[in-house]
Design an enzyme around this catalytic site. Structure first.
Site: not given
Length: 227
Positions: A85, A204, A202
């Site tokens: 990002c 994560e 993302h």
């Protein structure tokens, strides 16, 4: 191995990245950009957020932090680097990868789950998947539209450096499933080395089973596969 997660003023996904990596059994440490990279760094994450409030352009100021010279040197030596990002924006601004991320076609901040098609399965970041596999990963950005001139995009595609594309659940691409207007539905690309990658979604946030889908785990496992 220790993955250094570089924190800039305005980073806000550094703790998410740390928790996700540690869930996978990968040692991770948040590093303040002014302190430089620790000597034991064997991997680097440029996390999401709004470094310096996206002043000038998203990622532009963080890309000029002295630590980025260290990151580029480490990348040239084969240390795996993943920009996510805002970290992807920083990666492009600092020359780790081609192109740039700019304002979404909708001109709105978008936070939603998207589908990604894995374009290659022979890189550390995609070895956990099959080529053509579709994974579900969230996005959260206002400047996620990938842009690059046509000649460079042709080179990226000829060199198989496009890592992920936005798609539908069946793997079909097109403007109707492109959340931000990225050229050719590109969601992630490789640098000159396969150990360097940037992507707007993302991973994560798609790693911990207690909070949702875990399709992003394989991307973060790339740090182990690069070791």
């Amino acid at each position: 191995m220790t993955v250094s997660i570089v924190r800039f003023g305005g980073s806000n996904c550094d703790r998410d990245a740390e928790r996700a990596l540690e869930h996978l059994g990968i040692d991770a440490e948040i590093v303040w950009h002014e302190d430089g990279l620790p000597e034991n760094t064997t991997g680097i994450v440029l996390p999401g957020g709004f470094s310096y409030g996206d002043y000038l352009r998203a990622g532009a100021m963080a890309a000029r932090s002295p630590i980025m010279a260290e990151v580029r040197e480490a990348a040239d030596e084969g240390v795996p680097v993943l920009g996510v990002c805002n970290g992807a924006q920083i990666g492009c601004e600092s020359g780790l990868t081609e192109g740039a991320f700019t304002t979404n076609e909708s001109a709105r901040f978008q936070c939603e789950h998207v589908y990604l098609r894995v374009e290659r399965d022979d890189t550390p970041w995609t070895e956990a998947y099959d080529e053509g596999e579709v994974i579900e990963v969230p996005i959260a950005h206002g400047e996620g539209r990938y842009e690059v001139d046509d000649d460079r995009l042709a080179e990226l595609e000829d060199d198989d450096r496009v890592l992920f594309r936005y798609c539908d659940e069946n793997g079909e691409t097109g403007p109707e499933v492109n959340p931000n207007g990225s050229k050719h539905n590109v969601a992630g690309v490789l640098g000159d080395r396969e150990t360097v990658a940037v992507l707007m979604p993302h991973p994560e946030r798609a790693t911990l089973p207690d909070v949702g889908p875990t399709d992003g785990q394989g991307i973060l496992e790339g740090f182990e596969k690069s070791a």
